[in-house]
Design a protein around this motif. Structure first.
Motif, mmCIF file in Angstrom:
data_model
loop_
_atom_site.group_PDB
_atom_site.id
_atom_site.type_symbol
_atom_site.label_atom_id
_atom_site.label_comp_id
_atom_site.label_asym_id
_atom_site.label_seq_id
_atom_site.Cartn_x
_atom_site.Cartn_y
_atom_site.Cartn_z
ATOM 1 N N PRO A 8 0.811 -1.229 0.000
ATOM 2 C CA PRO A 8 0.000 0.000 0.000
ATOM 3 C C PRO A 8 0.840 1.273 0.000
ATOM 4 O O PRO A 8 0.392 2.314 -0.480
ATOM 5 N N GLU A 9 2.085 1.190 0.512
ATOM 6 C CA GLU A 9 2.934 2.375 0.643
ATOM 7 C C GLU A 9 3.971 2.528 -0.467
ATOM 8 O O GLU A 9 4.490 3.614 -0.688
ATOM 9 N N PHE A 10 4.300 1.429 -1.150
ATOM 10 C CA PHE A 10 5.367 1.516 -2.154
ATOM 11 C C PHE A 10 5.176 0.444 -3.219
ATOM 12 O O PHE A 10 4.920 -0.724 -2.914
ATOM 13 N N LYS A 11 5.335 0.854 -4.465
ATOM 14 C CA LYS A 11 5.310 -0.091 -5.571
ATOM 15 C C LYS A 11 6.485 0.218 -6.483
ATOM 16 O O LYS A 11 6.620 1.338 -6.982
ATOM 17 N N GLY A 12 7.342 -0.756 -6.676
ATOM 18 C CA GLY A 12 8.516 -0.553 -7.508
ATOM 19 C C GLY A 12 9.622 -1.496 -7.111
ATOM 20 O O GLY A 12 9.375 -2.565 -6.533
ATOM 21 N N PHE A 52 20.541 -0.883 8.142
ATOM 22 C CA PHE A 52 20.437 -0.993 6.693
ATOM 23 C C PHE A 52 19.651 0.172 6.120
ATOM 24 O O PHE A 52 18.750 0.736 6.740
ATOM 25 N N LEU A 53 20.044 0.545 4.896
ATOM 26 C CA LEU A 53 19.404 1.609 4.143
ATOM 27 C C LEU A 53 18.407 1.015 3.154
ATOM 28 O O LEU A 53 18.578 -0.109 2.670
ATOM 29 N N LEU A 54 17.381 1.787 2.845
ATOM 30 C CA LEU A 54 16.386 1.388 1.859
ATOM 31 C C LEU A 54 16.339 2.430 0.753
ATOM 32 O O LEU A 54 16.229 3.631 1.032
ATOM 33 N N TYR A 55 16.428 1.969 -0.492
ATOM 34 C CA TYR A 55 16.455 2.848 -1.651
ATOM 35 C C TYR A 55 15.439 2.405 -2.696
ATOM 36 O O TYR A 55 15.245 1.203 -2.935
ATOM 37 N N LYS A 62 16.831 6.613 -5.147
ATOM 38 C CA LYS A 62 16.294 7.587 -4.203
ATOM 39 C C LYS A 62 16.221 6.976 -2.807
ATOM 40 O O LYS A 62 15.619 5.919 -2.613
ATOM 41 N N LYS A 63 16.831 7.645 -1.856
ATOM 42 C CA LYS A 63 16.814 7.153 -0.486
ATOM 43 C C LYS A 63 15.413 7.256 0.102
ATOM 44 O O LYS A 63 14.750 8.294 -0.024
ATOM 45 N N LEU A 64 14.979 6.172 0.745
ATOM 46 C CA LEU A 64 13.665 6.137 1.360
ATOM 47 C C LEU A 64 13.729 6.102 2.878
ATOM 48 O O LEU A 64 12.956 6.785 3.549
ATOM 49 N N GLY A 65 14.620 5.285 3.429
ATOM 50 C CA GLY A 65 14.638 5.144 4.876
ATOM 51 C C GLY A 65 15.879 4.451 5.379
ATOM 52 O O GLY A 65 16.748 4.022 4.608
ATOM 53 N N PHE A 66 15.954 4.336 6.696
ATOM 54 C CA PHE A 66 17.083 3.672 7.365
ATOM 55 C C PHE A 66 16.565 2.982 8.610
ATOM 56 O O PHE A 66 15.750 3.532 9.363
ATOM 57 N N TRP A 67 17.039 1.752 8.801
ATOM 58 C CA TRP A 67 16.736 0.994 10.018
ATOM 59 C C TRP A 67 18.022 0.871 10.815
ATOM 60 O O TRP A 67 19.048 0.447 10.279
ATOM 61 N N PRO A 117 8.789 1.584 3.251
ATOM 62 C CA PRO A 117 10.249 1.692 3.337
ATOM 63 C C PRO A 117 10.739 2.963 4.021
ATOM 64 O O PRO A 117 11.901 3.031 4.419
ATOM 65 N N THR A 118 9.874 3.965 4.144
ATOM 66 C CA THR A 118 10.277 5.183 4.840
ATOM 67 C C THR A 118 10.155 5.046 6.349
ATOM 68 O O THR A 118 10.619 5.915 7.089
ATOM 69 N N ASN A 119 9.540 3.951 6.796
ATOM 70 C CA ASN A 119 9.306 3.772 8.230
ATOM 71 C C ASN A 119 9.450 2.305 8.609
ATOM 72 O O ASN A 119 8.482 1.636 8.989
ATOM 73 N N PRO A 120 10.663 1.746 8.516
ATOM 74 C CA PRO A 120 10.866 0.335 8.864
ATOM 75 C C PRO A 120 10.582 0.095 10.344
ATOM 76 O O PRO A 120 10.896 0.937 11.198
ATOM 77 N N GLU A 121 9.984 -1.067 10.626
ATOM 78 C CA GLU A 121 9.558 -1.377 11.993
ATOM 79 C C GLU A 121 9.999 -2.777 12.392
ATOM 80 O O GLU A 121 9.706 -3.751 11.695
ATOM 81 N N THR A 122 10.712 -2.897 13.511
ATOM 82 C CA THR A 122 11.153 -4.196 14.009
ATOM 83 C C THR A 122 9.963 -5.004 14.503
ATOM 84 O O THR A 122 9.161 -4.525 15.307
ATOM 85 N N LEU A 123 9.853 -6.248 14.004
ATOM 86 C CA LEU A 123 8.738 -7.106 14.364
ATOM 87 C C LEU A 123 9.106 -8.154 15.392
ATOM 88 O O LEU A 123 8.297 -8.478 16.270
#
Length: 475
Positions: A148-152, A173-176, A185-190, A239-245
């Motif tokens: 729902p938040e990202f397609k690609g 880790f970084l998410l691009y 394009k940088k999206l987020g970081f955990w 990917p802009t808001n990674p969450e530990t499960l």
């Protein structure tokens, strides 16, 4: 350099049956990044490579026409004009992604190559190099995801600190977004605990409209005194808001005591052995995770519900083997597990004298993995009396395509193994570039990629691009 078959006299293989005994190992098995071990040696230094002679011979079985078609000069991205060393390699939709290692203080990022013409790869971008100072980026996984938040196309990149005392660095880790690989394009970081270096290896998978990363953070448990764990599952659906499960606490297993300190495992055989998470991977369905926990073996989980994974079982070692479960991959529709063991200090009292080699398991019943065979090369037992600590002769990472297993093997290059019969693996070919120091291998339908620590990307392709084995690759 063409891939050539190795003479059968250099092949060492062992078929095994029966139940495995618990393995034994000295307290502090070291690896490249082991801050706790008793040996300091870094990948890329080529320590004790001088006596390595990897035999290459003419002829071939089913890789007869495979050859090196490109070894591009890697661009320098650092402002000081110094080159980085190189790490793992991945490919997605006709683009290669090459990670970098620690030479010249890291921050080499991920190099992107356009492989439309595999014989003439074009380096088109670099990313993740300027995000976090004092770090390096060795592992990258790229997948197409739809949430729902990202397609690609999403890239996840490991980040590790060169110096944990540096207040400006951090690990994780970084998410691009690499939907357009030319303009990442940088999206987020955990972020993982700064008390450990960061995320060493990782894997990205999808579960319906959800995306998750399984992350290996060596020594997080030890250095954080149990506040964080080495193996963590992270939701990256946004990917802009990674969450530990979820985090795996080895103390949940009956063979690991409640007072385990996060590294020194008092195993049931009475010996102290190293236990930490080195690598992770997930099967094609996104259901099963395979976690390389060094001397605890390859630990298997059902992660269908990533908030509440189910422990299924683990591999084990013979009593005279060093453990060192480094990486894993699957074959035969996920019923066969290939486990590589990175042993570069081969002489330890009470244990077999051997560099690291590969083990193959039947995992139809994941609660009871059955060792089918062990695959070794002529390098496994080629141990000089002095200066025998080296990465040159140990196996590193495995990949599978159809009935062929590809192993990155440092000085041994890329070793191709026929696993049509997993109980009888047979070396069929080998690619050994000049000054070989091969870190990673990736198998695509149209080419095979290798990454050399010193020189970077290598592209292998068949004449006419018609390999006999056209099954879907397992990455």
């Amino acid at each position: 350099m063409e891939v050539c078959v190795l003479d059968s006299r250099y092949i060492v293989k062992t078929a095994l049956t029966g139940v495995l005994a618990f393995s034994m190992i000295l307290p502090v098995q070291a690896l490249a990044h082991d801050e706790i071990g008793d040996v300091n040696i870094e990948k890329g230094e080529r320590a004790n490579y001088e006596d390595v002679v990897a035999p290459v011979m003419e002829g071939s079985k089913n890789l007869k026409f495979l050859k090196e078609v490109a070894a591009p000069e890697m661009e320098i991205v650092r402002e000081d004009g110094k080159q980085n060393s190189f790490a793992d390699v991945y490919a997605h939709k006709g683009y290669a992604y090459v990670g970098t290692h620690v030479q010249n203080n890291g921050n080499g990022g991920v190099r992107v190559f356009d492989l439309k013409d595999p014989a003439n790869p074009e380096e088109i971008a670099v990313f993740a190099n300027d995000d976090i100072p004092g770090t390096w980026q060795e592992k990258v996984i790229v997948k197409s995801i739809s949430t729902p938040e990202f397609k690609g196309d999403l890239a996840v990149v490991s980040v590790q600190q060169l110096d944990k005392t540096n207040p400006d660095s951090k690990g994780g880790f970084l998410l691009y977004d690499v939907t357009n690989p030319e303009t990442p394009k940088k999206l987020g970081f955990w972020e993982v605990s700064k008390k450990t270096r960061g995320t060493h290896e990782l894997y990205l998978t999808t579960q319906g409209n959800r995306a998750v990363v399984v992350a290996a953070n060596p020594y997080a448990d030890y250095f954080s005194h149990g506040e964080e764990k080495d193996f963590q599952i992270v939701d990256v659906t946004d990917p802009t808001n990674p969450e530990t499960l979820w985090q795996f606490d080895p103390r949940m297993l009956p063979e690991v005591s409640d007072d385990f300190n996060g590294y020194h495992w008092e195993s049931p055989d009475g010996k102290t052995r190293p236990l930490f998470n080195h690598s992770t991977m997930v099967d094609e369905t996104g259901k099963y995770a395979y976690v390389s926990m060094w001397d605890l073996g390859t630990v298997m989980f059902d992660i269908s519900n990533p908030e509440k994974p189910e422990y299924l079982g683990r591999t084990d070692f013979a009593s005279d083997q060093q453990g060192s479960a480094h990486s894993a991959t699957l074959a035969k529709g996920g019923t066969i597990l290939i486990e590589t063991r990175e042993v570069y200090n081969p002489v330890r009292e009470g244990y077999e004298e051997a560099y690291g080699y590969t083990r193959i398991f039947d995992i139809k019943d994941k609660s009871n993995p059955k060792l089918l065979s062990e695959f070794k090369t002529e390098l496994t037992y080629d141990i000089p009396e002095e200066n025998n600590v080296t990465f040159a002769k140990t196996v590193h990472d495995p990949k599978v395509r159809g009935n062929t297993l590809y192993l990155s093997h440092y000085a041994g290059g890329v070793v191709a193994v026929d696993i049509t019969n997993p109980s009888d693996p047979t070396e069929i070919a080998r690619y050994t570039p000049e000054e070989s120091d091969v870190w990673g291998v990736f198998v695509d339908r149209n080419y095979i990629l290798a990454s050399d620590i010193g020189s970077g990307l290598k592209v292998l392709q068949s004449n006419g691009n018609k390999q006999k084995d056209q099954s879907v690759p397992q990455s």
